[in-house]
Scaffold this motif. Structure first.
Motif, mmCIF file in Angstrom:
data_model
loop_
_atom_site.group_PDB
_atom_site.id
_atom_site.type_symbol
_atom_site.label_atom_id
_atom_site.label_comp_id
_atom_site.label_asym_id
_atom_site.label_seq_id
_atom_site.Cartn_x
_atom_site.Cartn_y
_atom_site.Cartn_z
ATOM 1 N N LEU A 50 19.846 65.608 -37.740
ATOM 2 C CA LEU A 50 20.888 64.678 -37.963
ATOM 3 C C LEU A 50 20.031 63.384 -37.713
ATOM 4 C CD1 LEU A 50 24.277 65.857 -36.123
ATOM 5 C CD2 LEU A 50 23.779 65.405 -38.513
ATOM 6 N N ALA A 51 19.092 63.411 -36.387
ATOM 7 C CA ALA A 51 18.230 62.305 -36.231
ATOM 8 C C ALA A 51 17.566 61.659 -37.481
ATOM 9 C CB ALA A 51 17.459 62.358 -35.087
ATOM 10 N N LEU A 52 17.008 62.931 -38.234
ATOM 11 C CA LEU A 52 16.249 62.722 -39.423
ATOM 12 C C LEU A 52 16.963 62.084 -40.467
ATOM 13 C CD1 LEU A 52 13.398 63.730 -40.278
ATOM 14 C CD2 LEU A 52 14.445 65.809 -41.115
ATOM 15 N N LYS A 53 18.127 62.577 -40.596
ATOM 16 C CA LYS A 53 19.059 61.770 -41.756
ATOM 17 C C LYS A 53 19.306 60.301 -41.324
ATOM 18 C CE LYS A 53 22.710 63.480 -43.166
ATOM 19 N NZ LYS A 53 22.348 63.405 -44.424
ATOM 20 N N THR A 54 19.363 59.919 -40.106
ATOM 21 C CA THR A 54 19.433 58.539 -39.646
ATOM 22 C C THR A 54 18.363 57.721 -40.059
ATOM 23 O OG1 THR A 54 21.031 59.063 -37.936
ATOM 24 C CG2 THR A 54 20.015 56.987 -37.650
ATOM 25 N N VAL A 55 17.096 58.263 -39.747
ATOM 26 C CA VAL A 55 15.880 57.589 -39.919
ATOM 27 C C VAL A 55 15.673 57.354 -41.544
ATOM 28 C CG1 VAL A 55 13.571 57.490 -39.606
ATOM 29 C CG2 VAL A 55 14.784 58.418 -37.748
ATOM 30 N N ILE A 56 15.944 58.472 -42.250
ATOM 31 C CA ILE A 56 15.771 58.615 -43.787
ATOM 32 C C ILE A 56 16.737 57.493 -44.459
ATOM 33 C CG2 ILE A 56 16.006 59.780 -45.676
ATOM 34 C CD1 ILE A 56 15.241 62.101 -44.315
ATOM 35 N N ASP A 57 17.854 57.269 -44.141
ATOM 36 C CA ASP A 57 19.038 56.226 -44.379
ATOM 37 C C ASP A 57 18.089 54.727 -44.022
ATOM 38 O OD1 ASP A 57 20.688 58.197 -45.418
ATOM 39 O OD2 ASP A 57 21.822 57.685 -43.510
ATOM 40 N N GLN A 58 17.619 54.720 -42.845
ATOM 41 C CA GLN A 58 17.043 53.474 -42.540
ATOM 42 C C GLN A 58 15.858 52.997 -43.496
ATOM 43 O OE1 GLN A 58 16.173 54.159 -38.405
ATOM 44 N NE2 GLN A 58 18.448 53.614 -37.786
ATOM 45 N N LEU A 59 15.064 54.223 -43.885
ATOM 46 C CA LEU A 59 13.775 54.159 -44.853
ATOM 47 C C LEU A 59 14.566 53.639 -46.008
ATOM 48 C CD1 LEU A 59 10.708 54.943 -44.971
ATOM 49 C CD2 LEU A 59 11.783 57.104 -45.956
ATOM 50 N N ARG A 60 15.378 54.383 -46.523
ATOM 51 C CA ARG A 60 15.979 53.983 -48.037
ATOM 52 C C ARG A 60 16.444 52.425 -48.003
ATOM 53 N NH1 ARG A 60 20.076 58.314 -49.939
ATOM 54 N NH2 ARG A 60 19.932 57.292 -51.897
ATOM 55 N N GLU A 61 16.968 51.950 -46.854
ATOM 56 C CA GLU A 61 17.470 50.502 -46.926
ATOM 57 C C GLU A 61 16.119 49.614 -46.914
ATOM 58 O OE1 GLU A 61 19.634 49.657 -43.337
ATOM 59 O OE2 GLU A 61 21.379 51.146 -44.056
ATOM 60 N N GLN A 62 15.085 49.880 -46.494
ATOM 61 C CA GLN A 62 13.928 49.128 -46.508
ATOM 62 C C GLN A 62 13.272 49.237 -47.924
ATOM 63 O OE1 GLN A 62 13.010 46.951 -44.113
ATOM 64 N NE2 GLN A 62 14.568 47.589 -42.785
ATOM 65 N N VAL A 63 13.301 50.389 -48.531
ATOM 66 C CA VAL A 63 12.639 50.561 -49.666
ATOM 67 C C VAL A 63 13.345 49.717 -50.698
ATOM 68 C CG1 VAL A 63 12.572 52.513 -51.369
ATOM 69 C CG2 VAL A 63 11.728 52.887 -49.175
ATOM 70 N N GLN A 64 14.629 49.373 -50.488
ATOM 71 C CA GLN A 64 15.470 48.471 -51.655
ATOM 72 C C GLN A 64 14.865 47.232 -51.677
ATOM 73 O OE1 GLN A 64 17.824 50.388 -53.394
ATOM 74 N NE2 GLN A 64 17.097 52.025 -52.367
ATOM 75 N N ASN A 65 14.022 46.793 -50.865
ATOM 76 C CA ASN A 65 13.358 45.541 -50.914
ATOM 77 C C ASN A 65 12.113 45.293 -51.380
ATOM 78 O OD1 ASN A 65 15.777 44.282 -49.732
ATOM 79 N ND2 ASN A 65 15.078 44.998 -47.786
ATOM 80 N N ILE A 66 11.362 46.467 -51.804
ATOM 81 C CA ILE A 66 9.902 46.610 -52.379
ATOM 82 C C ILE A 66 10.065 46.403 -53.579
ATOM 83 C CG2 ILE A 66 8.012 48.139 -52.083
ATOM 84 C CD1 ILE A 66 8.759 49.293 -49.604
ATOM 85 N N GLU A 67 9.122 45.674 -53.921
ATOM 86 C CA GLU A 67 8.694 45.536 -55.421
ATOM 87 C C GLU A 67 8.288 46.760 -56.257
ATOM 88 O OE1 GLU A 67 6.410 42.405 -58.502
ATOM 89 O OE2 GLU A 67 5.645 42.757 -56.557
#
Length: 295
Positions: A278-295
């Motif tokens: 579950l902690a892994l899923k939380t960090v991955i969700d945060q990672l996906r949010e950051q990736v949305q801003n990358i060119e």
């Protein structure tokens, strides 16, 4: 770290032969390259070259380009249409005779359409072309500054992503080293589950029992998921250092991260592994949010 953010802002100014201007260039995240222009009247011929310039510097994002121009001569001339004014005055006199109205005010008269003509003076074509080139040169400076701003934001994003990947790696290591994954622990759980199956299945078919035991053993094994997560971590770190636009690749990889984490959680049969999943899923969700801003 070479990744770029899709978020940035820059401004550049210029002057040429009595005209001053400034460009504002701002960008936010977008699925592709979306260019929106706001050019003052008379500068429409610049549009194709402005779009071309943006495309040379930026490959992805929603980009807004605004040009503001001021000319020392005001850029326009105001002419009084005396014939129209006389006609308006004649009409005003007739209205006053019929209604005993008060005389019209000057500001009211000149506000009537046609009394004042706003005329843009004819400009020397060579001068206009030279100013256009100067404007495009300063635009290039604004775009260089915008790319620099996106790179600076990209460096901050890269640091955040690196920290998130470290945390994913730490959580994967926790699952990897969990005592619940030992052969003895898995065998004990299987024995307990098989015993319950036998107790609840009166005259339980041995072949069916074997199938259920194999299924339980398969569900208890998360080694493939852990191996793929480790591979994804390495691939993500390589992409962060890779030149060029990697946002779409990182977005796809983040989806793969999420898929493996979901599978791991669905297979988890131990509290510690479930908590780490579950902690892994939380960090991955945060990672996906950051990736949305990358060119």
């Amino acid at each position: 770290m070479s990744i770029k953010s899709m978020t940035g802002f820059a401004r550049a100014e210029g002057t040429h032969e009595g005209a001053t201007w400034h460009w504002e260039a701002r960008s936010v995240n977008g699925r592709g390259l979306d260019i929106r222009l706001r050019l003052p009247s008379g500068n429409e011929p610049l549009e194709p070259r402005v779009r071309e310039a943006v495309g040379r510097h930026i490959t992805r994002g929603s980009v807004s380009i605004t040009l503001a121009v001021e000319r020392s001569d005001g850029g326009v001339e105001i002419h009084l249409n005396e014939r129209a004014l006389q006609q308006v005055m004649h009409a005003a006199d007739r209205v006053r005779d019929l209604t005993n109205a008060t005389p019209p005010r000057v500001d009211g008269l000149i506000a009537i359409k046609g009394v004042l003509d706003i005329v843009e003076p004819q400009e020397n074509q060579e001068l206009a072309a030279a100013r256009g080139e100067a404007m495009l040169k300063s635009l290039d400076g604004a775009l260089v500054a915008l790319v620099a701003a996106r790179s600076a934001e990209g460096a901050r994003l890269a640091a955040t992503l690196a920290a998130q990947l470290d945390e994913i790696e730490r959580l994967v290591a926790i699952v990897q080293a969990s005592p619940a994954r030992s052969r003895e622990a898995i065998e004990q759980r299987l024995k307990e589950q098989v015993r319950r199956l036998v107790d609840t299945g009166n005259g339980f078919d041995p072949a069916r029992l074997h199938q259920e035991a194999v299924l339980l053993a398969t569900r208890a094994d998360v080694e493939e998921e852990l191996q793929r997560l480790g591979s994804h971590i390495g691939a993500a770190r390589e992409l962060i250092s890779e030149p060029g636009a990697v946002g779409r690749k990182l977005d796809f990889l983040a989806q793969e991260f999420n898929r493996e984490a979901n599978t791991l959680c669905s297979k988890a049969s131990d509290v510690e592994i479930t908590r780490a999943g579950l902690a892994l899923k939380t960090v991955i969700d945060q990672l996906r949010e950051q990736v949305q801003n990358i060119e």
